[in-house]
Design a protein around this motif. Structure first.
Motif, mmCIF file in Angstrom:
data_model
loop_
_atom_site.group_PDB
_atom_site.id
_atom_site.type_symbol
_atom_site.label_atom_id
_atom_site.label_comp_id
_atom_site.label_asym_id
_atom_site.label_seq_id
_atom_site.Cartn_x
_atom_site.Cartn_y
_atom_site.Cartn_z
ATOM 1 N N GLN A 77 -9.584 -9.095 -8.987
ATOM 2 C CA GLN A 77 -10.195 -10.267 -9.603
ATOM 3 C C GLN A 77 -9.185 -10.755 -10.628
ATOM 4 O OE1 GLN A 77 -14.223 -7.768 -10.134
ATOM 5 N NE2 GLN A 77 -14.101 -9.520 -11.451
ATOM 6 N N GLU A 78 -9.117 -12.067 -10.841
ATOM 7 C CA GLU A 78 -8.140 -12.603 -11.789
ATOM 8 C C GLU A 78 -8.816 -13.323 -12.945
ATOM 9 O OE1 GLU A 78 -4.682 -14.712 -9.900
ATOM 10 O OE2 GLU A 78 -5.991 -14.490 -8.151
ATOM 11 N N ALA A 79 -8.187 -13.232 -14.109
ATOM 12 C CA ALA A 79 -8.589 -14.012 -15.278
ATOM 13 C C ALA A 79 -7.306 -14.421 -15.988
ATOM 14 C CB ALA A 79 -9.488 -13.205 -16.198
ATOM 15 N N THR A 80 -7.323 -15.615 -16.575
ATOM 16 C CA THR A 80 -6.126 -16.126 -17.243
ATOM 17 C C THR A 80 -6.202 -16.017 -18.760
ATOM 18 O OG1 THR A 80 -7.017 -18.368 -17.250
ATOM 19 C CG2 THR A 80 -5.633 -17.743 -15.377
ATOM 20 N N GLU B 47 -0.278 -9.567 -5.900
ATOM 21 C CA GLU B 47 0.272 -9.265 -4.579
ATOM 22 C C GLU B 47 0.622 -7.787 -4.446
ATOM 23 O OE1 GLU B 47 4.312 -10.444 -2.331
ATOM 24 O OE2 GLU B 47 3.050 -12.156 -2.862
ATOM 25 N N VAL B 48 1.248 -7.231 -5.469
ATOM 26 C CA VAL B 48 1.620 -5.810 -5.444
ATOM 27 C C VAL B 48 0.366 -4.935 -5.317
ATOM 28 C CG1 VAL B 48 2.585 -3.922 -6.828
ATOM 29 C CG2 VAL B 48 3.781 -6.120 -6.697
ATOM 30 N N LEU B 49 -0.650 -5.237 -6.108
ATOM 31 C CA LEU B 49 -1.880 -4.437 -6.081
ATOM 32 C C LEU B 49 -2.622 -4.582 -4.755
ATOM 33 C CD1 LEU B 49 -3.023 -5.204 -9.720
ATOM 34 C CD2 LEU B 49 -2.241 -2.982 -8.859
ATOM 35 N N GLU B 50 -2.731 -5.807 -4.251
ATOM 36 C CA GLU B 50 -3.429 -6.023 -2.984
ATOM 37 C C GLU B 50 -2.688 -5.388 -1.814
ATOM 38 O OE1 GLU B 50 -4.133 -10.269 -2.812
ATOM 39 O OE2 GLU B 50 -6.130 -10.002 -3.702
ATOM 40 N N SER B 51 -1.359 -5.298 -1.902
ATOM 41 C CA SER B 51 -0.588 -4.676 -0.821
ATOM 42 C C SER B 51 -0.917 -3.192 -0.683
ATOM 43 C CB SER B 51 0.915 -4.861 -1.058
ATOM 44 O OG SER B 51 1.386 -3.986 -2.071
ATOM 45 N N PRO C 61 -11.131 0.457 -4.925
ATOM 46 C CA PRO C 61 -11.186 0.181 -6.360
ATOM 47 C C PRO C 61 -10.971 -1.299 -6.659
ATOM 48 C CG PRO C 61 -9.797 2.076 -5.910
ATOM 49 C CD PRO C 61 -10.101 1.433 -4.589
ATOM 50 N N LYS C 62 -11.758 -1.800 -7.589
ATOM 51 C CA LYS C 62 -11.673 -3.199 -7.996
ATOM 52 C C LYS C 62 -10.966 -3.273 -9.339
ATOM 53 C CE LYS C 62 -15.589 -5.093 -8.599
ATOM 54 N NZ LYS C 62 -16.855 -5.815 -8.624
ATOM 55 N N ILE C 63 -9.959 -4.140 -9.415
ATOM 56 C CA ILE C 63 -9.165 -4.306 -10.629
ATOM 57 C C ILE C 63 -9.344 -5.722 -11.154
ATOM 58 C CG2 ILE C 63 -6.824 -4.346 -11.586
ATOM 59 C CD1 ILE C 63 -6.084 -2.252 -9.411
ATOM 60 N N LEU C 64 -9.623 -5.832 -12.441
ATOM 61 C CA LEU C 64 -9.633 -7.119 -13.117
ATOM 62 C C LEU C 64 -8.262 -7.295 -13.751
ATOM 63 C CD1 LEU C 64 -10.824 -9.709 -14.257
ATOM 64 C CD2 LEU C 64 -11.931 -8.337 -16.042
ATOM 65 N N LEU C 65 -7.493 -8.247 -13.237
ATOM 66 C CA LEU C 65 -6.143 -8.528 -13.712
ATOM 67 C C LEU C 65 -6.211 -9.706 -14.681
ATOM 68 C CD1 LEU C 65 -3.043 -8.346 -13.622
ATOM 69 C CD2 LEU C 65 -3.133 -9.723 -11.521
ATOM 70 N N VAL C 66 -5.826 -9.457 -15.930
ATOM 71 C CA VAL C 66 -5.910 -10.474 -16.971
ATOM 72 C C VAL C 66 -4.491 -10.793 -17.445
ATOM 73 C CG1 VAL C 66 -7.047 -11.151 -19.111
ATOM 74 C CG2 VAL C 66 -8.059 -9.347 -17.687
ATOM 75 N N GLU C 67 -4.008 -11.958 -17.052
ATOM 76 C CA GLU C 67 -2.629 -12.365 -17.365
ATOM 77 C C GLU C 67 -2.569 -13.879 -17.402
ATOM 78 O OE1 GLU C 67 0.832 -12.924 -18.366
ATOM 79 O OE2 GLU C 67 0.701 -10.782 -17.916
ATOM 80 N N ASP C 68 -2.070 -14.446 -18.501
ATOM 81 C CA ASP C 68 -2.033 -15.903 -18.635
ATOM 82 C C ASP C 68 -0.815 -16.543 -17.970
ATOM 83 O OD1 ASP C 68 -0.631 -14.589 -20.765
ATOM 84 O OD2 ASP C 68 -0.472 -16.497 -21.797
ATOM 85 N N GLU C 69 0.236 -15.792 -17.710
ATOM 86 C CA GLU C 69 1.416 -16.338 -17.038
ATOM 87 C C GLU C 69 1.205 -16.287 -15.532
ATOM 88 O OE1 GLU C 69 5.294 -15.105 -18.431
ATOM 89 O OE2 GLU C 69 4.377 -14.402 -20.292
ATOM 90 N N GLU C 70 1.107 -17.473 -14.930
ATOM 91 C CA GLU C 70 0.731 -17.562 -13.516
ATOM 92 C C GLU C 70 1.654 -16.782 -12.589
ATOM 93 O OE1 GLU C 70 -0.534 -20.836 -10.138
ATOM 94 O OE2 GLU C 70 0.508 -21.527 -11.920
ATOM 95 N N LEU C 71 2.950 -16.924 -12.734
ATOM 96 C CA LEU C 71 3.883 -16.241 -11.838
ATOM 97 C C LEU C 71 3.736 -14.723 -11.951
ATOM 98 C CD1 LEU C 71 6.090 -16.409 -9.744
ATOM 99 C CD2 LEU C 71 7.764 -16.552 -11.593
ATOM 100 N N VAL C 72 3.634 -14.223 -13.162
ATOM 101 C CA VAL C 72 3.455 -12.780 -13.376
ATOM 102 C C VAL C 72 2.144 -12.329 -12.728
ATOM 103 C CG1 VAL C 72 3.126 -10.964 -15.116
ATOM 104 C CG2 VAL C 72 4.823 -12.774 -15.492
ATOM 105 N N ARG C 73 1.067 -13.085 -12.945
ATOM 106 C CA ARG C 73 -0.241 -12.732 -12.387
ATOM 107 C C ARG C 73 -0.195 -12.696 -10.854
ATOM 108 N NH1 ARG C 73 -2.718 -16.578 -14.384
ATOM 109 N NH2 ARG C 73 -3.115 -17.818 -12.540
ATOM 110 N N LEU C 74 0.454 -13.688 -10.256
ATOM 111 C CA LEU C 74 0.526 -13.740 -8.798
ATOM 112 C C LEU C 74 1.313 -12.560 -8.220
ATOM 113 C CD1 LEU C 74 1.059 -17.575 -8.267
ATOM 114 C CD2 LEU C 74 -1.033 -16.257 -7.882
ATOM 115 N N VAL C 75 2.418 -12.215 -8.865
ATOM 116 C CA VAL C 75 3.221 -11.081 -8.393
ATOM 117 C C VAL C 75 2.432 -9.778 -8.527
ATOM 118 C CG1 VAL C 75 5.277 -9.679 -8.867
ATOM 119 C CG2 VAL C 75 5.451 -12.183 -8.798
ATOM 120 N N LEU C 76 1.807 -9.558 -9.682
ATOM 121 C CA LEU C 76 1.035 -8.331 -9.887
ATOM 122 C C LEU C 76 -0.120 -8.241 -8.889
ATOM 123 C CD1 LEU C 76 0.898 -8.167 -13.790
ATOM 124 C CD2 LEU C 76 2.402 -6.892 -12.242
#
Length: 127
Positions: free
Chosen positions: A41-44, A31-35, A14-29
């Motif tokens: 995919q990311e968008a800010t 990492e959790v999903l990829e694990s 499954p492919k997830i588009l993660l949309v989060e403007d806070e960089e630290l939050v986006r990176l943690v989320l």
């Protein structure tokens, strides 16, 4: 075989588009999903999410609500017009989650949430 190489061969991921403007939050989320094997995919911003969605539609959109340029609510409305079947999880630390449900979010997560709550919500939403 590396995780990246497995992604190339496993088209059922499954492919997830993660949309989060806070960089630290986006990176943690991310990492959790990829694990757990999800392709992320990311968008800010909402605008970036709409562009990413147009290039490569995901199976699920995990979006913040309060963002620069196009807010999450408006982004959900625009994407629902294009694809009423895409799965959407809205997340926010504010009182926008009821509005997100009304405009088409399948599920909501109130910030802060645990990694397990995120993974449970993603799994249940994707079915």
């Amino acid at each position: 075989m590396s995780r990246k190489e497995r992604r190339v061969w496993d088209s059922t991921m499954p492919k997830i588009l993660l949309v989060e403007d806070e960089e630290l939050v986006r990176l943690v989320l991310k990492e959790v999903l990829e694990s757990k094997g999800y392709e992320v995919q990311e968008a800010t911003s909402g605008k970036g999410a709409l562009l990413s969605y147009a290039r490569s539609p995901p199976d699920l959109i995990l979006t913040d609500i309060v963002m620069p340029d196009i807010e999450g609510i408006e982004m959900i409305i625009q994407i629902r017009k294009r694809d009423p079947n895409v799965k959407v999880i809205a997340m926010s630390g504010r009182d926008y989650l009821d509005i997100a449900r009304k405009v088409g979010a399948d599920r909501t997560l109130a910030k802060p949430f645990t990694n397990q709550a995120l993974l449970d919500a993603v799994k249940e939403t994707l079915g």
